[in-house]
Every structure is written in C-alpha cells, then in structure tokens.
Write a protein that holds these residues in place. Structure first.
Motif, mmCIF file in Angstrom:
data_model
loop_
_atom_site.group_PDB
_atom_site.id
_atom_site.type_symbol
_atom_site.label_atom_id
_atom_site.label_comp_id
_atom_site.label_asym_id
_atom_site.label_seq_id
_atom_site.Cartn_x
_atom_site.Cartn_y
_atom_site.Cartn_z
ATOM 1 N N ARG A 97 24.766 36.260 35.860
ATOM 2 C CA ARG A 97 25.193 37.200 36.654
ATOM 3 C C ARG A 97 25.280 38.491 35.943
ATOM 4 N NH1 ARG A 97 27.488 35.414 41.620
ATOM 5 N NH2 ARG A 97 27.524 37.728 42.118
ATOM 6 N N LEU A 98 25.345 39.872 36.822
ATOM 7 C CA LEU A 98 25.692 41.135 36.395
ATOM 8 C C LEU A 98 27.250 41.351 36.522
ATOM 9 C CD1 LEU A 98 22.465 43.094 37.531
ATOM 10 C CD2 LEU A 98 22.736 41.982 35.242
ATOM 11 N N THR A 99 27.900 41.695 35.387
ATOM 12 C CA THR A 99 29.221 41.724 35.709
ATOM 13 C C THR A 99 29.713 42.885 36.593
ATOM 14 O OG1 THR A 99 29.459 42.625 33.391
ATOM 15 C CG2 THR A 99 29.745 40.488 33.574
ATOM 16 N N CYS A 100 28.703 44.056 36.617
ATOM 17 C CA CYS A 100 29.141 45.184 37.472
ATOM 18 C C CYS A 100 29.389 44.649 38.986
ATOM 19 C CB CYS A 100 28.120 46.183 37.078
ATOM 20 S SG CYS A 100 26.629 45.838 37.757
ATOM 21 N N GLN A 101 28.816 43.565 39.260
ATOM 22 C CA GLN A 101 28.684 43.245 40.632
ATOM 23 C C GLN A 101 29.491 42.028 40.814
ATOM 24 O OE1 GLN A 101 26.284 44.591 42.914
ATOM 25 N NE2 GLN A 101 26.640 45.971 41.037
ATOM 26 N N LEU A 102 30.612 41.825 40.091
ATOM 27 C CA LEU A 102 31.681 40.800 40.323
ATOM 28 C C LEU A 102 32.897 41.530 40.189
ATOM 29 C CD1 LEU A 102 30.567 38.072 37.690
ATOM 30 C CD2 LEU A 102 30.313 38.130 40.277
ATOM 31 N N LYS A 103 33.533 41.779 41.500
ATOM 32 C CA LYS A 103 34.881 42.392 41.860
ATOM 33 C C LYS A 103 36.096 41.415 41.524
ATOM 34 C CE LYS A 103 34.339 46.438 43.806
ATOM 35 N NZ LYS A 103 34.589 47.693 42.965
ATOM 36 N N VAL A 104 36.972 41.816 40.701
ATOM 37 C CA VAL A 104 37.897 40.995 40.169
ATOM 38 C C VAL A 104 39.072 41.099 41.417
ATOM 39 C CG1 VAL A 104 39.976 40.955 38.757
ATOM 40 C CG2 VAL A 104 37.913 41.577 38.043
ATOM 41 N N THR A 105 39.497 39.722 41.651
ATOM 42 C CA THR A 105 40.507 39.309 42.556
ATOM 43 C C THR A 105 41.297 38.451 41.913
ATOM 44 O OG1 THR A 105 39.469 37.695 43.790
ATOM 45 C CG2 THR A 105 39.078 39.886 44.576
ATOM 46 N N ASP A 106 42.481 37.974 42.716
ATOM 47 C CA ASP A 106 43.189 37.007 41.914
ATOM 48 C C ASP A 106 42.479 35.434 41.849
ATOM 49 O OD1 ASP A 106 45.514 38.480 41.736
ATOM 50 O OD2 ASP A 106 46.559 37.822 43.790
ATOM 51 N N ALA A 107 41.461 35.521 42.726
ATOM 52 C CA ALA A 107 40.713 34.172 43.127
ATOM 53 C C ALA A 107 39.898 34.015 41.603
ATOM 54 C CB ALA A 107 39.667 34.242 44.125
ATOM 55 N N LEU A 108 39.846 35.152 40.799
ATOM 56 C CA LEU A 108 38.921 35.221 39.537
ATOM 57 C C LEU A 108 39.789 34.702 38.351
ATOM 58 C CD1 LEU A 108 36.189 37.804 39.688
ATOM 59 C CD2 LEU A 108 35.937 35.372 40.406
ATOM 60 N N ASP A 109 41.025 34.566 38.536
ATOM 61 C CA ASP A 109 41.786 34.221 37.463
ATOM 62 C C ASP A 109 41.422 32.982 36.725
ATOM 63 O OD1 ASP A 109 44.313 34.534 35.875
ATOM 64 O OD2 ASP A 109 45.047 32.743 36.776
ATOM 65 N N GLY A 110 41.038 32.941 35.419
ATOM 66 C CA GLY A 110 40.724 31.787 34.570
ATOM 67 C C GLY A 110 38.963 31.843 34.479
ATOM 68 N N LEU A 111 38.442 32.800 35.253
ATOM 69 C CA LEU A 111 36.778 33.080 34.761
ATOM 70 C C LEU A 111 36.610 33.085 33.462
ATOM 71 C CD1 LEU A 111 34.083 33.320 36.223
ATOM 72 C CD2 LEU A 111 34.667 35.905 36.052
ATOM 73 N N ARG A 112 35.608 32.289 33.212
ATOM 74 C CA ARG A 112 35.095 32.450 31.635
ATOM 75 C C ARG A 112 33.483 32.737 31.848
ATOM 76 N NH1 ARG A 112 37.184 29.927 27.441
ATOM 77 N NH2 ARG A 112 34.956 29.168 26.844
ATOM 78 N N VAL A 113 33.027 33.733 31.063
ATOM 79 C CA VAL A 113 31.581 34.272 31.063
ATOM 80 C C VAL A 113 31.304 34.368 29.708
ATOM 81 C CG1 VAL A 113 32.070 35.488 33.170
ATOM 82 C CG2 VAL A 113 32.417 36.813 31.143
ATOM 83 N N GLN A 114 30.018 34.065 29.263
ATOM 84 C CA GLN A 114 29.530 34.005 27.852
ATOM 85 C C GLN A 114 28.194 35.426 27.742
ATOM 86 O OE1 GLN A 114 28.050 30.474 26.360
ATOM 87 N NE2 GLN A 114 27.384 31.247 24.247
ATOM 88 N N MET A 115 28.549 36.114 27.036
ATOM 89 C CA MET A 115 27.364 36.952 26.593
ATOM 90 C C MET A 115 26.128 36.302 26.196
ATOM 91 S SD MET A 115 30.073 38.683 26.946
ATOM 92 C CE MET A 115 31.253 39.032 25.579
ATOM 93 N N PRO A 116 24.997 36.785 26.584
ATOM 94 C CA PRO A 116 23.569 36.459 25.813
ATOM 95 C C PRO A 116 23.541 37.105 24.555
ATOM 96 C CG PRO A 116 23.102 38.144 27.191
ATOM 97 C CD PRO A 116 24.811 37.903 27.428
ATOM 98 N N GLU A 117 22.515 36.415 23.747
ATOM 99 C CA GLU A 117 22.219 36.887 22.537
ATOM 100 C C GLU A 117 22.059 38.264 22.122
ATOM 101 O OE1 GLU A 117 19.228 35.932 18.525
ATOM 102 O OE2 GLU A 117 19.032 35.130 20.784
ATOM 103 N N LYS A 118 21.534 38.898 23.537
ATOM 104 C CA LYS A 118 21.443 40.400 23.215
ATOM 105 C C LYS A 118 21.299 41.039 24.735
ATOM 106 C CE LYS A 118 16.345 40.166 22.482
ATOM 107 N NZ LYS A 118 15.471 40.710 21.550
#
Length: 107
Positions: free
Chosen positions: A84-105
């Motif tokens: 996913r592109l993080t610029c396209q993910l709007k934060v709401t209470d529903a995202l509480d606990g979200l985990r994302v991992q960055m790629p190598e680069k």
C-alpha cells in the motif's frame, strides 16, 4: 487518534499515535520515522511511501483505487496483496493497532 506501528526493514519498531484525518504517511513524517520518504508529499505521484501491511490488516483497509494501483507498479518489490501507499491511507479510529513494514528501500 490511532496507534500505528511502523516496522523498519531491519525490524526496529516505532509505535506512535497519529491524529484522525492525517494519512499514515503524514504520521510517519511527523514522527521522523525512517523508511518512508514521501517525495511527492502525499499526492500519489510517486511510490516512496510504500509499505507492506500486516496480513491481519489487509482486508480491514479500504480498497486501492486505480491511481494507487498504478503507482505501486513503480514501488520496490511490490506485493499484490500487502503493498500500500501510506499517503492513501487516511487515519481513523478503525486503524488503531495498524502495523506496516517498510521495504528494503524506496525507489
């Protein structure tokens, strides 16, 4: 407000609170999280805010739109399910606990 955990490629975790209405990318930028460059500033015009969403969260997020799908073609080693592109993910209470991992680069 949602607590989001950003995991660097090497495994170091950063859990921060991000205000509703911001994007996951803005949360990383505002908290100096390494690994998300966001060269276009959130305009969905690059792929430098690419992450892999934790598998438990893939089906909980809104679907990718066509523009995000197109930009992910330029990301480093995109995963058809988890990228996913993080610029396209709007934060709401529903995202509480979200985990994302960055790629190598970011490219």
């Amino acid at each position: 407000m949602a607590k989001i955990t950003y995991v660097e490629h090497g495994g170091k975790e950063h859990t921060v609170e991000v205000a509703n209405g911001l994007t996951v990318m803005e949360g990383a930028r505002d908290n100096n999280i390494p690994g998300i460059e966001a060269d276009c500033g959130g305009a969905c015009a690059c792929s430098t805010c690419h992450v892999y969403v934790d598998p438990a969260w893939v089906d909980k997020l809104p679907a990718k739109d066509d523009m995000e799908e197109d930009m992910l073609d330029f990301a480093y080693e995109p995963d058809p399910e988890r990228s996913r592109l993080t610029c396209q993910l709007k934060v709401t209470d529903a995202l509480d606990g979200l985990r994302v991992q960055m790629p190598e680069k970011q490219i």
